[in-house]
Enzyme design. Structure first.
Site, PDB file in Angstrom:
ATOM      1  N   MET A  20       0.621  -0.763  -0.497  1.00 44.78           N
ATOM      2  CA  MET A  20       0.104   0.350  -0.171  1.00 44.78           C
ATOM      3  C   MET A  20       0.686   1.231   0.230  1.00 44.78           C
ATOM      4  O   MET A  20       0.497   2.557  -0.737  1.00 44.78           O
ATOM      5  CB  MET A  20      -1.161   0.126   1.056  1.00 44.78           C
ATOM      6  CG  MET A  20      -2.068  -0.638   1.320  1.00 44.78           C
ATOM      7  SD  MET A  20      -2.782  -0.577   2.656  1.00 44.78           S
ATOM      8  CE  MET A  20      -3.128  -1.807   3.004  1.00 44.78           C
ATOM      9  N   TYR A 157      -1.983  -7.787  16.801  1.00 45.29           N
ATOM     10  CA  TYR A 157      -2.259  -6.865  16.069  1.00 45.29           C
ATOM     11  C   TYR A 157      -3.979  -6.025  16.105  1.00 45.29           C
ATOM     12  O   TYR A 157      -3.836  -4.731  15.560  1.00 45.29           O
ATOM     13  CB  TYR A 157      -3.580  -7.555  14.226  1.00 45.29           C
ATOM     14  CG  TYR A 157      -2.965  -7.020  13.006  1.00 45.29           C
ATOM     15  CD1 TYR A 157      -1.714  -6.654  12.730  1.00 45.29           C
ATOM     16  CD2 TYR A 157      -3.949  -7.061  12.481  1.00 45.29           C
ATOM     17  CE1 TYR A 157      -1.771  -5.624  11.566  1.00 45.29           C
ATOM     18  CE2 TYR A 157      -3.708  -5.819  11.567  1.00 45.29           C
ATOM     19  CZ  TYR A 157      -2.979  -5.420  10.999  1.00 45.29           C
ATOM     20  OH  TYR A 157      -3.553  -4.763   9.225  1.00 45.29           O
ATOM     21  N   LYS A 161      -4.340  -1.748  16.531  1.00 44.85           N
ATOM     22  CA  LYS A 161      -4.906  -1.022  15.495  1.00 44.85           C
ATOM     23  C   LYS A 161      -6.042  -0.180  15.860  1.00 44.85           C
ATOM     24  O   LYS A 161      -6.163   0.671  15.927  1.00 44.85           O
ATOM     25  CB  LYS A 161      -5.728  -2.416  14.720  1.00 44.85           C
ATOM     26  CG  LYS A 161      -4.221  -2.473  12.969  1.00 44.85           C
ATOM     27  CD  LYS A 161      -3.239  -1.900  12.962  1.00 44.85           C
ATOM     28  CE  LYS A 161      -2.043  -2.377  11.893  1.00 44.85           C
ATOM     29  NZ  LYS A 161      -1.486  -0.981  11.458  1.00 44.85           N
TER      30      LYS A 161
HETATM   31  P1  NAP Z   1       3.562  -4.752   3.176  1.00 45.59           P
HETATM   32  O1  NAP Z   1       3.477  -4.928   1.595  1.00 45.59           O
HETATM   33  O2  NAP Z   1       4.335  -5.856   4.073  1.00 45.59           O
HETATM   34  O3  NAP Z   1       4.097  -3.602   3.506  1.00 45.59           O
HETATM   35  C1  NAP Z   1       4.271  -3.104   5.212  1.00 45.59           C
HETATM   36  C2  NAP Z   1       6.035  -2.902   5.063  1.00 45.59           C
HETATM   37  O4  NAP Z   1       6.255  -2.241   5.878  1.00 45.59           O
HETATM   38  C3  NAP Z   1       7.114  -3.844   4.199  1.00 45.59           C
HETATM   39  O5  NAP Z   1       7.886  -3.681   3.446  1.00 45.59           O
HETATM   40  C4  NAP Z   1       7.388  -3.578   5.952  1.00 45.59           C
HETATM   41  O6  NAP Z   1       8.909  -4.643   5.790  1.00 45.59           O
HETATM   42  C5  NAP Z   1       7.490  -2.700   6.562  1.00 45.59           C
HETATM   43  N1  NAP Z   1       8.203  -2.508   7.528  1.00 45.59           N
HETATM   44  C6  NAP Z   1       7.699  -3.735   9.305  1.00 45.59           C
HETATM   45  N2  NAP Z   1       8.240  -3.465   9.478  1.00 45.59           N
HETATM   46  C7  NAP Z   1       8.794  -2.151   9.449  1.00 45.59           C
HETATM   47  C8  NAP Z   1       9.318  -1.347  10.719  1.00 45.59           C
HETATM   48  N3  NAP Z   1      10.165  -1.698  11.825  1.00 45.59           N
HETATM   49  N4  NAP Z   1      10.267  -0.096   9.802  1.00 45.59           N
HETATM   50  C9  NAP Z   1       9.844   0.181   9.052  1.00 45.59           C
HETATM   51  N5  NAP Z   1       9.245  -0.847   7.790  1.00 45.59           N
HETATM   52  C10 NAP Z   1       8.428  -1.409   8.164  1.00 45.59           C
HETATM   53  O7  NAP Z   1       1.966  -4.706   3.762  1.00 45.59           O
HETATM   54  P2  NAP Z   1       0.774  -3.870   3.735  1.00 45.59           P
HETATM   55  O8  NAP Z   1      -0.261  -5.143   2.694  1.00 45.59           O
HETATM   56  O9  NAP Z   1       0.808  -3.130   2.412  1.00 45.59           O
HETATM   57  O10 NAP Z   1       0.386  -2.965   4.719  1.00 45.59           O
HETATM   58  C11 NAP Z   1       0.693  -1.504   5.149  1.00 45.59           C
HETATM   59  C12 NAP Z   1      -0.091  -0.766   6.114  1.00 45.59           C
HETATM   60  O11 NAP Z   1      -1.867  -1.282   5.819  1.00 45.59           O
HETATM   61  C13 NAP Z   1      -0.041  -2.023   7.420  1.00 45.59           C
HETATM   62  O12 NAP Z   1      -0.388  -1.417   8.079  1.00 45.59           O
HETATM   63  C14 NAP Z   1      -1.001  -3.317   7.790  1.00 45.59           C
HETATM   64  O13 NAP Z   1      -0.637  -3.437   8.515  1.00 45.59           O
HETATM   65  C15 NAP Z   1      -2.183  -2.346   7.217  1.00 45.59           C
HETATM   66  N6  NAP Z   1      -3.136  -3.124   6.181  1.00 45.59           N
HETATM   67  C16 NAP Z   1      -3.079  -3.797   5.451  1.00 45.59           C
HETATM   68  C17 NAP Z   1      -4.018  -4.831   5.252  1.00 45.59           C
HETATM   69  C18 NAP Z   1      -4.296  -5.865   3.818  1.00 45.59           C
HETATM   70  O14 NAP Z   1      -5.409  -6.696   4.147  1.00 45.59           O
HETATM   71  N7  NAP Z   1      -2.920  -5.744   2.945  1.00 45.59           N
HETATM   72  C19 NAP Z   1      -5.326  -4.658   5.830  1.00 45.59           C
HETATM   73  C20 NAP Z   1      -5.789  -4.002   7.022  1.00 45.59           C
HETATM   74  C21 NAP Z   1      -4.546  -3.221   7.259  1.00 45.59           C
HETATM   75  P3  NAP Z   1       8.918  -6.102   5.978  1.00 45.59           P
HETATM   76  O15 NAP Z   1       8.636  -7.076   5.113  1.00 45.59           O
HETATM   77  O16 NAP Z   1      10.098  -6.224   6.897  1.00 45.59           O
HETATM   78  O17 NAP Z   1       7.454  -6.804   7.264  1.00 45.59           O
END
Ligand code: NAP
Length: 252
Positions: A20, A157, A161
């Protein structure tokens, strides 16, 4: 719609190497912003920045662990040095690890809380003085539908959140007198690398989750990015302390 809603604005997006955050960076740049993406994933981050801005004038990557206070200071200093200011912070970095109250260790719980919750606190604290001094700014905290209701197997989680949602409201009231807005976004099931955890949880889990979405499909990240664009732009100038849901009807 013209491609101009963020002209003259600078955004810092944590966890922007992929998923995202990368989608938000692309849309923000399309709308005229300069963007610093930060992440712990250096090669993905460098590659995303290069893809979004081959000459480096619109997007730069900065290595950043959101759990580290000194990293936040460096990231904010970097964005201001490179692009002059920060108008928008997207606290997007996060992790998801399944676990119930019966099987979550303290270490696992704290790992999620540190990244998803403490990281958001440190991010807001790091940019607030700069935004307050400029009497403007928009902070967008990425929560989840798991921050709106209880979800079995989402113990740490969900706690993180809900905390993001709560902090957003309190900080919105603290910073409103200074012209700084703070809102949370609550995505449902978004097709990013994070969803691999559903695939790892067993065959059929992803289909079961999908069956709970009234619109019937997982979203592409761009639908979250469009909401973030609204909150980043002056179109949302009367919105602060609110939660914005993008979930295909899951929480209806
Ligand atoms: P993603 O593809 O895993 O992207 C999240 C990024 O954050 C990854 O590159 C991850 O790296 C990085 N990260 C993890 N720990 C970190 C740290 N300590 N410092 C800096 N960067 C770090 O996930 P996404 O789905 O795009 O998620 C983005 C946000 O949306 C998150 O907050 C997630 O909880 C929220 N969200 C996602 C969903 C969904 O369905 N995808 C739904 C609701 C909310 P690593 O690979 O090392 O972890």
């Amino acid at each position: 719609m013209g491609k101009e809603r963020l002209v003259g604005k600078v955004a810092l997006i944590s966890g922007g190497a992929r998923g995202m955050g990368a989608s938000e960076a692309q849309l923000f740049i399309d709308e005229g912003a300069k963007v610093v993406i930060t992440d712990v994933l250096d090669s993905d981050g460098e590659a995303t920045a290069k893809r979004l801005s081959p000459d480096g004038t619109a997007c730069k990557f900065f290595h950043h662990d959101v759990t580290k206070e000194d990293h936040w200071k460096s990231a904010v200093d970097f964005a201001i040095k490179e692009f002059g200011q920060i108008d928008i912070l997207v606290n997007n970095a996060g992790i998801f690890e399944r676990g119930t109250v019966l099987d979550t260790s303290l270490d696992a719980y704290m790992k999620t809380i540190n990244i998803n919750q403490v990281g958001v606190f440190l991010g807001m604290q790091a940019v607030a003085p700069h935004m307050v001094s400029r009497q403007k700014g928009s902070i967008i905290n990425i929560s989840s539908v798991a921050g709106l209701s209880g979800t079995p197997g989402f113990l740490a989680y969900g706690a993180s959140k809900w905390a993001v949602r709560g902090m957003t409201k309190g900080v919105a009231k603290e910073l409103a007198p200074f012209g700084v807005r703070v809102n949370s976004i609550h995505p449902g099931i978004i097709d990013t690398p994070m969803l691999q955890t559903f695939d790892q949880a067993g065959e059929g889990v992803r289909e079961m989750v999908r069956s709970r979405i009234p619109l019937g499909y997982e979203s592409e990240p761009v639908n979250v990015a469009r909401l973030a664009l609204y909150l980043a732009s002056d179109d949302s100038s009367y919105s602060t302390g609110s939660e914005f849901v993008v979930d295909g009807g899951m929480t209806a």
